[in-house]
Design an enzyme around this catalytic site. Structure first.
Site, PDB file in Angstrom:
ATOM      1  CG  ASP A  71      70.435   8.624  81.589  1.00  0.00           C
ATOM      2  OD1 ASP A  71      71.260   9.525  81.773  1.00  0.00           O
ATOM      3  OD2 ASP A  71      70.414   7.913  80.569  1.00  0.00           O
ATOM      4  CD  GLU A 111      71.091  13.664  81.867  1.00  0.00           C
ATOM      5  OE1 GLU A 111      72.152  14.077  81.384  1.00  0.00           O
ATOM      6  OE2 GLU A 111      70.439  12.750  81.334  1.00  0.00           O
TER       7      GLU A 111
HETATM    8  C1  GLC Z   1      72.762  10.972  80.054  1.00  0.00           C
HETATM    9  C2  GLC Z   1      74.081  10.654  80.701  1.00  0.00           C
HETATM   10  C3  GLC Z   1      75.099  10.422  79.646  1.00  0.00           C
HETATM   11  C4  GLC Z   1      74.637   9.286  78.750  1.00  0.00           C
HETATM   12  C5  GLC Z   1      73.225   9.519  78.227  1.00  0.00           C
HETATM   13  C6  GLC Z   1      72.643   8.286  77.614  1.00  0.00           C
HETATM   14  O1  GLC Z   1      72.790  12.158  79.370  1.00  0.00           O
HETATM   15  O2  GLC Z   1      74.448  11.687  81.579  1.00  0.00           O
HETATM   16  O3  GLC Z   1      76.364  10.144  80.192  1.00  0.00           O
HETATM   17  O4  GLC Z   1      75.494   9.168  77.653  1.00  0.00           O
HETATM   18  O5  GLC Z   1      72.346   9.921  79.235  1.00  0.00           O
HETATM   19  O6  GLC Z   1      72.227   7.367  78.588  1.00  0.00           O
END
Ligand code: GLC
Length: 620
Positions: free
Chosen positions: A262, A304
């Site tokens: 993440d 991500e």
């Molecule tokens: C990522 C997730 C998002 C979250 C962020 C902080 O971007 O997809 O939903 O708010 O991380 O953890």
């Protein structure tokens, strides 16, 4: 397996990476031998704790390292609570998941996280405990085991950039323990935080402005890039990296096959920079890749990286020193919704041209919608080459997709509208954005057919791209926006909840009824998935190129693999178009089985998949 043989396996895998691992670790942590020693011991311990069936799966995947790169995987992303209340419920509903043709299941964050201060589970207070209302860690392990029996891989988030302010480390930091404050970024006053603010952009300008928060318990300022209750971890401290890596491996040992890293770009902070994508982030990800190859080589890392393409691709690493196995095809997703609004495929073609030029071993995760908003990180330089400007263009996209634009059937809502910058992102389910919600409300059969056609076309287009297509749970039955969050004080401020509604099982039951919207969509997606799985032209190793359709409103994609060619056309325009395939023979329409002339009419919002098979390679 005998203990000795097991140790030999670990030693051999470790030896393969030992030099690079030590070199990178020592460089990052200034030669801290004892931290490195602890790290290696921890890897060995986590390997020893990995159970026999997972180790067997590791070996099978090592024998078939391209197991995720073909055209067989179909993903689905879901909230456990929205889908089946809890993990036991998901286990009971595995037949439905199989029925959807899904063999890659991404479960949204399910670890302990304080209610009302959880950012949808992205503020973890204990990396080893499941949220009690969702079940237990044993339930998770039992679910992954059941999934593996059915050939389903399980993906889980590893929220590594921050912990919840309720995590034990944060609590001890609040209580004044220096050792734990050192795991975060604490400052006695606002001097340094203010310097950071000069160069660091804001993630949630409207709902959580700024990158720091005041911590009254410690009487200090703490870094909080996301929400104030999400405290950024300091990865310059090797203890943080060691313990977080152990937490990640703990999840892998519960049978998690894909770790979604993440908010990857954010994990290293440096004053005077934008604190995004710094070189140390790549070092950390590279080390984590080696860690997986040593301890749990069947596991994939999914990065991500919600950034522009030039920032995304480096996270694949190089062929010799790979980082992530999988990355989100984020700009393609945003460019797709841009195309839905503008009916003009020029930007999408430009984007896909870049994706198609990348080495085929790079595997993307393709998606139309996910739990987050659609951010308009588009190539505005390119858009300006034909007259568009960033701020008015974003406004048009948002007006169109929220249905404000005259004649637009879309029903979305804005997310983090920042009037200072003329910036806002967008939320909504696929069905609502395609116009199904409005059409059904109006009970207009023509509009329903059109919206459904566009919804199916978008999925067909997603299935045409190389990589892993991931459905957003509910999209298979045309789930519409859920406005209930407006009445929930804990969710009201966050329009993400618009597309995070509970699945409507009454509607899901209609999936077998061909006279319903649910039934028509479900059957169509299932057929598309089956065709994709059966035809090698969809394989990740296929050649992929753009076709010149002669119309800005029609996208054409060609694919070729082992004697099979696919020509795919998607008409985003509001009128029917006749494209010329340029082929000297009639091609077979995969959908209808009919032979098609080279002059091919495509209704508005529709698509065609045409196939041609060659006897020999020379004839291509
Ligand atoms: C990522 C997730 C998002 C979250 C962020 C902080 O971007 O997809 O939903 O708010 O991380 O953890």
């Amino acid at each position: 397996m005998e203990k000795n043989t097991r140790q030999k396996e670990f030693r051999e895998r470790f030896a393969r990476h030992a030099d690079e691992l030590k070199w990178l670790y020592m460089e990052l942590y200034h030669g801290d031998e004892s931290a490195y020693h602890y790290f290696v011991e921890m890897l060995s311990r986590m390997y020893a704790e990995r159970n026999a069936s997972l180790r067997k799966l590791d070996r099978e995947r090592l024998d078939n390292p391209d197991w995720y790169k073909g055209h067989e995987l179909v993903g689905m992303l879901m909230y456990v609570s929205a889908f089946a209340k809890n993990l036991k419920g998901v286990r009971k509903k595995l037949d439905y998941i199989t029925d959807c043709g899904v063999n890659y299941l991404h479960l949204m964050p399910l670890l302990e996280s304080p209610e009302g201060r959880s950012d949808g589970g992205y503020a973890v207070s204990d990396f080893r405990t499941v949220q009690p209302e969702l079940g237990t860690m044993d339930d998770l392990a039992a679910l992954t085991k059941d999934c593996h029996k059915r050939g389903i891989a399980v993906c889980l988030d590893f929220v590594m950039n921050h912990t919840s302010e309720d995590h034990e480390w944060a609590m001890r930091a609040k209580a004044g323990e220096k050792e734990y404050q050192d795991r975060y970024f604490f400052y006695d006053n606002w001097d340094i935080p203010n310097q950071f603010e000069q160069t660091v952009p804001q993630v949630f300008p409207q709902t959580a402005p700024g990158n720091f928060s005041w911590c009254p318990e410690a009487n200090k300022v703490v870094m909080t890039t996301f929400y104030p209750y999400q405290w950024d971890l300091n990865y310059a401290n090797p203890v943080v990296f060691n313990d977080m890596t152990e937490n990640m491996l703990y999840l892998c040992n519960q049978g998690v096959d894909v770790i979604r890293l993440d908010a990857t770009p954010y994990i290293w902070k440096e004053l005077g920079t934008n604190c995004r994508n710094l070189p140390q982030v790549h070092t950390l990800v590279r080390i984590m890749r080696m860690v997986c190859e040593i301890v749990c080589p069947g596991t994939l890392l999914l990065g991500e990286i919600v950034m522009e393409p030039s920032k995304v691709v480096p996270y694949f690493g190089t062929v010799d020193k790979p980082e992530c196995h999988l990355l989100y095809n984020v700009t393609t997703m945003a460019s797709t919704w841009h195309t839905v609004a503008t009916k003009d495929t020029r930007l999408l073609r430009h984007q896909l041209e870049q994706v198609f030029a990348l080495p085929r071993q790079y595997t993307f995760l393709n998606y139309l919608r996910c739990h987050d908003d659609i951010g308009w990180g588009l190539d505005y330089n390119f858009i300006s080459s034909y007259g568009g400007q960033e701020v008015p263009h974003k406004k048009f996209l948002n007006d169109y997709l929220t249905g404000k634009w005259e004649g637009s059937p879309a029903r979305g809502e804005l997310y983090n509208d920042d009037p200072r910058l003329g910036d806002a992102r967008l939320c909504g389910t696929t069905a609502s954005l395609c116009g199904l919600e409005a059409a059904r409300y109006e009970k207009d059969g023509f509009k329903i057919d059109w919206a459904l056609r566009e919804d199916i076309m978008l999925h067909a287009y997603m299935f045409t791209l190389s990589g892993i297509p991931v459905l957003y749970s509910g999209d298979e039955i045309a789930q519409e926006n859920d406005y209930g969050y407006h009445d929930d004080p804990l969710k009201r401020e966050d329009s993400h909840w618009l597309h995070r509604g509970d699945i409507d099982w009454d509607k899901a039951a209609l999936r077998t009824d061909p006279d319903t919207v649910e039934g028509r969509l479900f059957a169509a997606l299932r057929r598309l998935e089956t065709m994709r799985g059966e035809h090698r032209a969809f394989d990740g190793k296929a050649d992929v190129w753009l076709l010149d359709t002669g119309y800005d409103g029609v996208l054409g994609i060609g694919r070729y693999c082992d004697g099979e060619k696919l020509l795919a056309y998607f008409n985003f325009d509001v009128v029917e178009r006749v494209v010329w395939t340029g082929e000297d023979v009639e091609l077979t329409d995969l959908w209808t089985g009919e032979k098609r002339e080279p002059a091919l009419p495509i209704p508005s919002g529709d698509f065609r998949w045409l196939i041609r098979t060659y006897d020999t390679e020379e004839q291509k």
